[in-house]
Design a protein around this motif. Structure first.
Motif, PDB file in Angstrom:
ATOM      1  N   MET A   1       0.836  -1.203   0.000  1.00  0.00           N
ATOM      2  CA  MET A   1       0.000   0.000   0.000  1.00  0.00           C
ATOM      3  C   MET A   1       0.863   1.241   0.000  1.00  0.00           C
ATOM      4  SD  MET A   1      -2.919  -1.099   2.775  1.00  0.00           S
ATOM      5  CE  MET A   1      -3.640   0.537   2.739  1.00  0.00           C
ATOM      6  N   THR A   2       0.498   2.196  -0.843  1.00  0.00           N
ATOM      7  CA  THR A   2       1.288   3.421  -0.951  1.00  0.00           C
ATOM      8  C   THR A   2       0.574   4.614  -0.339  1.00  0.00           C
ATOM      9  OG1 THR A   2       0.333   3.885  -3.123  1.00  0.00           O
ATOM     10  CG2 THR A   2       2.376   2.602  -3.066  1.00  0.00           C
ATOM     11  N   GLY A   3      -0.608   4.411   0.202  1.00  0.00           N
ATOM     12  CA  GLY A   3      -1.408   5.526   0.690  1.00  0.00           C
ATOM     13  C   GLY A   3      -1.053   5.941   2.099  1.00  0.00           C
ATOM     14  N   GLY A   4      -1.892   6.850   2.642  1.00  0.00           N
ATOM     15  CA  GLY A   4      -1.719   7.340   3.990  1.00  0.00           C
ATOM     16  C   GLY A   4      -2.958   7.078   4.820  1.00  0.00           C
ATOM     17  N   LEU A   5      -2.763   7.034   6.127  1.00  0.00           N
ATOM     18  CA  LEU A   5      -3.865   6.929   7.088  1.00  0.00           C
ATOM     19  C   LEU A   5      -4.118   8.326   7.634  1.00  0.00           C
ATOM     20  CD1 LEU A   5      -5.817   5.198   8.817  1.00  0.00           C
ATOM     21  CD2 LEU A   5      -3.938   4.922  10.458  1.00  0.00           C
ATOM     22  N   TYR A   6      -5.264   8.904   7.292  1.00  0.00           N
ATOM     23  CA  TYR A   6      -5.619  10.268   7.677  1.00  0.00           C
ATOM     24  C   TYR A   6      -6.739  10.249   8.708  1.00  0.00           C
ATOM     25  CZ  TYR A   6      -2.954  11.823   3.588  1.00  0.00           C
ATOM     26  OH  TYR A   6      -1.950  12.060   2.680  1.00  0.00           O
ATOM     27  N   ALA A   7      -6.921  11.369   9.396  1.00  0.00           N
ATOM     28  CA  ALA A   7      -7.987  11.460  10.394  1.00  0.00           C
ATOM     29  C   ALA A   7      -8.543  12.873  10.438  1.00  0.00           C
ATOM     30  CB  ALA A   7      -7.470  11.058  11.778  1.00  0.00           C
ATOM     31  N   VAL A   8      -9.823  12.954  10.788  1.00  0.00           N
ATOM     32  CA  VAL A   8     -10.515  14.228  10.956  1.00  0.00           C
ATOM     33  C   VAL A   8     -11.644  13.996  11.952  1.00  0.00           C
ATOM     34  CG1 VAL A   8     -12.231  13.893   9.115  1.00  0.00           C
ATOM     35  CG2 VAL A   8     -11.420  16.194   9.648  1.00  0.00           C
ATOM     36  N   SER A   9     -12.133  15.057  12.564  1.00  0.00           N
ATOM     37  CA  SER A   9     -13.292  14.936  13.453  1.00  0.00           C
ATOM     38  C   SER A   9     -14.011  16.279  13.514  1.00  0.00           C
ATOM     39  CB  SER A   9     -12.867  14.503  14.868  1.00  0.00           C
ATOM     40  OG  SER A   9     -12.276  15.581  15.577  1.00  0.00           O
ATOM     41  N   ASP A  10     -15.160  16.256  14.168  1.00  0.00           N
ATOM     42  CA  ASP A  10     -15.925  17.479  14.448  1.00  0.00           C
ATOM     43  C   ASP A  10     -16.173  18.293  13.185  1.00  0.00           C
ATOM     44  OD1 ASP A  10     -15.979  17.783  17.723  1.00  0.00           O
ATOM     45  OD2 ASP A  10     -14.242  16.695  16.978  1.00  0.00           O
ATOM     46  N   LEU A  11     -16.727  17.623  12.188  1.00  0.00           N
ATOM     47  CA  LEU A  11     -17.022  18.277  10.911  1.00  0.00           C
ATOM     48  C   LEU A  11     -18.233  19.194  11.017  1.00  0.00           C
ATOM     49  CD1 LEU A  11     -16.383  15.248   8.534  1.00  0.00           C
ATOM     50  CD2 LEU A  11     -14.892  17.219   8.937  1.00  0.00           C
ATOM     51  N   HIS A  12     -19.165  18.887  11.892  1.00  0.00           N
ATOM     52  CA  HIS A  12     -20.322  19.750  12.173  1.00  0.00           C
ATOM     53  C   HIS A  12     -20.928  20.324  10.896  1.00  0.00           C
ATOM     54  CE1 HIS A  12     -19.822  19.419  16.477  1.00  0.00           C
ATOM     55  NE2 HIS A  12     -18.536  19.693  16.355  1.00  0.00           N
ATOM     56  N   VAL A  13     -21.445  19.398  10.073  1.00  0.00           N
ATOM     57  CA  VAL A  13     -21.900  19.779   8.742  1.00  0.00           C
ATOM     58  C   VAL A  13     -23.232  20.532   8.740  1.00  0.00           C
ATOM     59  CG1 VAL A  13     -20.633  17.915   7.624  1.00  0.00           C
ATOM     60  CG2 VAL A  13     -23.013  17.526   8.348  1.00  0.00           C
ATOM     61  N   SER A  14     -23.806  20.796   9.892  1.00  0.00           N
ATOM     62  CA  SER A  14     -24.992  21.672   9.914  1.00  0.00           C
ATOM     63  C   SER A  14     -24.628  23.098   9.508  1.00  0.00           C
ATOM     64  CB  SER A  14     -25.637  21.675  11.305  1.00  0.00           C
ATOM     65  OG  SER A  14     -24.729  22.147  12.282  1.00  0.00           O
TER      66      SER A  14
ATOM     67  N   ALA B   1      -7.564  23.079   6.704  1.00  0.00           N
ATOM     68  CA  ALA B   1      -7.127  21.817   6.098  1.00  0.00           C
ATOM     69  C   ALA B   1      -7.142  20.774   7.225  1.00  0.00           C
ATOM     70  CB  ALA B   1      -5.734  21.949   5.497  1.00  0.00           C
ATOM     71  N   PRO B   2      -8.336  20.292   7.585  1.00  0.00           N
ATOM     72  CA  PRO B   2      -8.466  19.529   8.821  1.00  0.00           C
ATOM     73  C   PRO B   2      -7.945  18.100   8.771  1.00  0.00           C
ATOM     74  CG  PRO B   2     -10.583  19.622   7.681  1.00  0.00           C
ATOM     75  CD  PRO B   2      -9.629  20.509   6.907  1.00  0.00           C
ATOM     76  N   MET B   3      -7.736  17.531   7.581  1.00  0.00           N
ATOM     77  CA  MET B   3      -7.275  16.160   7.495  1.00  0.00           C
ATOM     78  C   MET B   3      -5.834  16.062   7.983  1.00  0.00           C
ATOM     79  SD  MET B   3      -8.717  14.061   4.166  1.00  0.00           S
ATOM     80  CE  MET B   3      -7.168  14.271   3.383  1.00  0.00           C
ATOM     81  N   LYS B   4      -5.623  15.227   8.987  1.00  0.00           N
ATOM     82  CA  LYS B   4      -4.291  15.064   9.570  1.00  0.00           C
ATOM     83  C   LYS B   4      -3.729  13.704   9.186  1.00  0.00           C
ATOM     84  CE  LYS B   4      -0.936  15.896  12.657  1.00  0.00           C
ATOM     85  NZ  LYS B   4      -0.042  17.053  12.624  1.00  0.00           N
ATOM     86  N   ARG B   5      -2.512  13.695   8.646  1.00  0.00           N
ATOM     87  CA  ARG B   5      -1.868  12.414   8.329  1.00  0.00           C
ATOM     88  C   ARG B   5      -1.416  11.773   9.636  1.00  0.00           C
ATOM     89  NH1 ARG B   5       1.005   9.990   3.835  1.00  0.00           N
ATOM     90  NH2 ARG B   5       0.647  11.844   2.548  1.00  0.00           N
ATOM     91  N   ILE B   6      -1.893  10.574   9.883  1.00  0.00           N
ATOM     92  CA  ILE B   6      -1.558   9.857  11.111  1.00  0.00           C
ATOM     93  C   ILE B   6      -0.393   8.889  10.870  1.00  0.00           C
ATOM     94  CG2 ILE B   6      -2.452   8.323  12.911  1.00  0.00           C
ATOM     95  CD1 ILE B   6      -3.707  11.153  12.799  1.00  0.00           C
ATOM     96  N   LEU B   7      -0.454   8.143   9.777  1.00  0.00           N
ATOM     97  CA  LEU B   7       0.621   7.227   9.377  1.00  0.00           C
ATOM     98  C   LEU B   7       0.702   7.230   7.858  1.00  0.00           C
ATOM     99  CD1 LEU B   7      -0.096   4.099  11.629  1.00  0.00           C
ATOM    100  CD2 LEU B   7       1.733   5.770  11.956  1.00  0.00           C
ATOM    101  N   GLY B   8       1.846   6.813   7.346  1.00  0.00           N
ATOM    102  CA  GLY B   8       1.967   6.663   5.898  1.00  0.00           C
ATOM    103  C   GLY B   8       2.735   7.794   5.254  1.00  0.00           C
TER     104      GLY B   8
END
Length: 274
Positions: free
Chosen positions: A1-14, A267-274
């Motif tokens: 796998m060549t991708g990354g593991l990303y994370a985000v939270s609290d998008l509050h799409v309302s 830019a809320p997506m955080k690279r966690i691994l990869g």
């Protein structure tokens, strides 16, 4: 796998501004995974629409609920409460192909792996008490006196449990058993909405709010369960910290008034691994 593991939270799409940010979340490669650590929104249809959009883009989406998903909001046609609402959210995620805390924990085998990615639903039990208080009753009274009261008190129902701390205790017991059964040879990425340790709440403007932010009973889970990284949200204070040598990543987007103060386009997506 060549991708990354990303994370985000609290998008509050309302919030329309946040929906525009979510529309801009896209993988860098076809192998990228995305962790969503809760608080997508309050209305069931908004949560489903957002997770469907993300699942269509990323190779895998892993979701853990926040408190906002569990609200029984007066504007939501879905009137389920407590465990029944959570179960409905899990069923919806399974239809979409989004992994939940009730599914087998996946193993990330890209760069930084292999690691077990464990989305956890734990809640809180009022043990992060307000300064100067020693009981839940005193802590809640201090919060009400200060005018700092989480909306959970009105909208997050624990049915069929008698209270939220009882639901939390049940979640801790069940989740602890599952984590103990994971492969001891693999480190973990522990994904929660509420932080596993209390220290991140020390920077809150209103310390009374900490009682809705976790439980003392997970204070050693990042060590006990071999965490390489602990991912959380809820506080709307995105940052990287370390406790006992373990990296903790707060990955919140937060409300528009909050991310605007940070300056620039979010830019809320955080690279966690990869």
């Amino acid at each position: 796998m060549t991708g990354g593991l990303y994370a985000v939270s609290d998008l509050h799409v309302s919030y329309a501004e946040n929906r525009a940010v979510v529309d801009g979340l896209r993988p860098q490669t076809a192998d990228d995974w995305l962790i969503v650590a809760g608080d997508v929104g309050e209305v069931f249809a908004d949560i489903e629409r957002t997770l469907r959009l993300l699942r269509d883009r990323f190779a895998r989406v892993v979701w853990a609920p926040g408190n906002h998903e569990l609200w029984t909001h007066p504007n939501d046609p879905v009137t389920l409460r407590g465990v029944a609402r959570y179960d409905a959210l899990v069923a919806m995620c399974r239809e979409l192909g989004v992994l939940t805390p009730e599914d087998d924990y996946p193993v990330w085998r890209g760069a930084g792996g292999p690691v077990t990615v464990a989305p956890l639903f734990l809640l809180y039990d009022y043990s992060f008490r307000a300064p100067g208080t020693t009981t839940k009753e005193e802590s809640l009274r201090a919060a009400y006196d200060a005018g700092v009261v989480c909306t959970d008190e009105m909208l997050l129902h624990p049915d069929p449990y008698p209270d939220r701390e009882s639901w939390c205790a049940a979640r801790l017991a069940a989740t602890g058993r599952r984590l103990e059964a994971t492969d001891p040879a693999l480190p973990t990425v522990l994904v929660t909405h509420w932080p596993l340790v209390r220290q991140p709440t020390d920077v809150l403007w209103f310390p009374e709010f900490a009682q809705w932010c976790g439980t003392d009973r997970t204070a050693d889970w990042h060590v006990r369960h071999r965490a390489a990284v602990a991912v959380y949200g809820h506080l709307h204070i995105p940052r990287t910290t370390h406790y006992d040598g373990v990296r903790f990543e707060e990955v919140s987007l937060g409300y528009p008034r909050e991310w605007r103060r940070r300056g620039g386009a979010p830019a809320p997506m955080k690279r966690i691994l990869g």
